[in-house]
Write an enzyme that holds these catalytic residues in place. Structure first.
Site, short mmCIF file in Angstrom:
data_model
loop_
_atom_site.label_atom_id
_atom_site.label_comp_id
_atom_site.label_asym_id
_atom_site.label_seq_id
_atom_site.Cartn_x
_atom_site.Cartn_y
_atom_site.Cartn_z
N ASP A 2 0.85 -1.18 0.00
CA ASP A 2 0.00 0.00 0.00
C ASP A 2 0.89 1.23 0.00
OD1 ASP A 2 -2.14 -1.64 0.10
OD2 ASP A 2 -2.76 -1.13 2.14
N ASP A 18 -13.97 -6.53 -5.79
CA ASP A 18 -14.12 -6.61 -4.33
C ASP A 18 -15.48 -7.21 -4.02
OD1 ASP A 18 -11.67 -5.41 -4.18
OD2 ASP A 18 -12.40 -3.46 -3.51
#
Lengths: 270, 214
Positions: free
Chosen positions: A11, A130
């Site tokens: 990230d 997702d």
């Protein structure tokens, strides 16, 4: 034979790694490029950067990160997060990304995936899916629900879109790969949602990367052998140094998930 | 020595250029790599690398759109015999014809056609994406020196090149049947896999190419 891929994901926020292990030989543990080099040397099969930079002004930081990574890492690099336009994709590819991952923009405008694939080729278009379990009757989120639905905004916003048919549609629209994350499992360390992974992997003709929930090395094996995924993506088990890439691969190899181990190559370039 | 890496709007040239630069640096040579869309630069180059991602016809059209580029490439590598490396679709373009989204003429340097992968096992995914093992057999091609059976290279493709002359097939991989991994003849070589994405194996191949004196 084709090997299952192990993909660490970093990230990145405003050009800095959000969570990263402080490997002993790193000058700057917050520098994504240094982390990338460690993973490259450790034999990661690919690398994924997820750009979570929120502020618009600082979004260009990712291009510099990608460019510096491409100078030093000779393995495939996927960049996701905030990819909304053909221009976003073009800039990332020019900076040195090999693939881009499209998430919310695909939900808002599925034709964007088609346009991107036609322009840049399916090989560089990953669609991030997702998914979250919902109750088949009520449609309410439920970890035991039998229906998989697409959510956006980190799993908070329902879309009403059914996951399997969505993945099939994205493949049909020209996605080269599906990055499938279980929002129920993400961050839990309880392992992939295997029924979800298998349902999607068996439904689409393109490779599926399993993501969300890896807490130990058996989970990586399960993603391949039971989930039928072509690749497994993990973040925290690698970043926090719980396991090394080599440990993960040795475990997978020993438990029926063939992976690429080190190739002995001699030459001045190493 | 100048290496021309041809830029015709296809894909990620930066990583290919950086991989070549890395090897040049490691070899301690004063060479340089030029990423170029200029036919004159190709005409002057000592070595030519043609990358390529996307569809066969689009790549061929991309080169055709650069006025004089196809001629400059042919002059450099066919007339003058400079070493040539084609990567992925850049390798496929060496064929007579590509059959992706209709039939498209290739350069025709190696007789043969580019056809869709049709793995026997229907459950195998297309594109063929990821690290697969090379079989180089008993070829002792200088560009494959140091690469042995079982070494991994990074592939991402849905079509592959089937050369008519088996002598032009330098390496294969297996994906529900044999899949062409490398082809070549004389001063021409091409890889279906991406050396610039294949870590040590790929850098070794690039090193071999830079040292190659066909």
């Amino acid at each position: 034979m084709l090997k299952a891929r192990v993909i660490p994901c970093l990230d990145v926020n405003e050009g800095r790694v959000v969570k990263g292990v402080n490997f002993v030989d790193l000058v700057d543990a917050g520098d994504p490029v240094e982390q990338a080099r460690v993973y490259d040397a450790a034999g990661a099969d690919e690398l994924c950067f997820l750009d979570i930079t929120a502020s618009h002004e600082n979004r260009d930081t990712i291009f510099d990160v990608v460019a510096r990574t491409a100078e030093q890492c000779f393995m495939p690099l996927t960049v996701g997060g905030g990819v909304r336009t053909v221009e976003d994709i073009r800039k990332l590819l020019l900076a040195g990304a090999d693939k881009v991952s499209i998430n919310t923009a695909a939900v808002h405008n599925p034709d964007f995936v088609r346009e991107a694939s036609e322009k840049f080729g399916a090989q560089c278009i990953v669609v991030a899916v997702d998914a979250k379990r919902v109750d088949a009757q009520t449609g309410e989120p439920s970890p035991d629900g039998g229906r998989f639905e697409i959510f956006t905004h980190g799993g908070r916003k329902p879309t009403g879109i059914e996951c399997i048919s969505w993945a099939e549609k994205m493949a049909d629209f020209g996605a080269g790969e599906i990055l499938l994350t279980s929002m129920d499992r993400d961050g839990t360390k309880n392992g992939f949602d295997l029924p979800l992974t298998r349902a999607v992997a068996d439904a689409v003709p393109i490779p599926v990367i399993a993501s969300g929930g890896v807490g130990n090395l058996d989970h990586l094996v399960d993603g391949i052998t039971q989930g039928h995924a072509s690749a497994v993506l993990a973040a925290s088990i690698f970043h926090f140094g719980t396991y090394s890439i080599q440990e993960a691969k040795a475990h997978m190899l020993a438990h029926g998930a063939p992976v690429r181990m080190d190739d002995e190559i001699k030459g001045p370039s190493r | 020595m100048t290496v021309a890496l041809i830029d015709y709007g296809s894909g990620n040239l930066r990583s290919a250029a950086k991989a070549v630069e890395r090897v040049m640096g490691a070899l301690g040579r004063p060479d340089h790599v030029t990423v170029t869309a200029d036919p004159d630069a190709v005409a002057k180059a000592d070595r030519v690398i043609l990358p390529g991602v996307g569809a066969f016809g689009d790549c061929r059209a991309g080169i055709a759109a650069l006025n004089g580029m196809a001629e400059a490439i042919e002059d450099a590598i066919i007339a003058r015999g400079q070493p040539f490396l084609g990567i992925c679709v850049g390798m496929q373009l060496m064929a007579t014809v590509g059959r992706e989204f209709g039939d498209h003429d290739g350069f025709g340097w190696l007789p043969g056609e580019v056809r869709a992968l049709t793995p026997r096992d229907q459950s195998l995914k297309i594109p063929h994406m990821g690290w697969n093992t090379l079989s180089v057999g008993d070829h002792d091609h200088p560009v494959l020196a140091g690469l042995t059976d079982g070494h991994h290279a990074y592939f991402v493709h849905s079509y592959h090149f089937l050369p008519e002359d088996p002598a032009h097939l330098l390496a294969v991989t297996d994906y529900g049947g044999p899949v062409t991994a490398a082809v070549g003849r004389d001063n021409l070589v091409g890889t279906q896999f991406h050396p610039e994405k294949s870590q040590a194996v790929g850098l070794k191949l690039i090193e071999n190419f830079l040292n190659w004196k066909p």
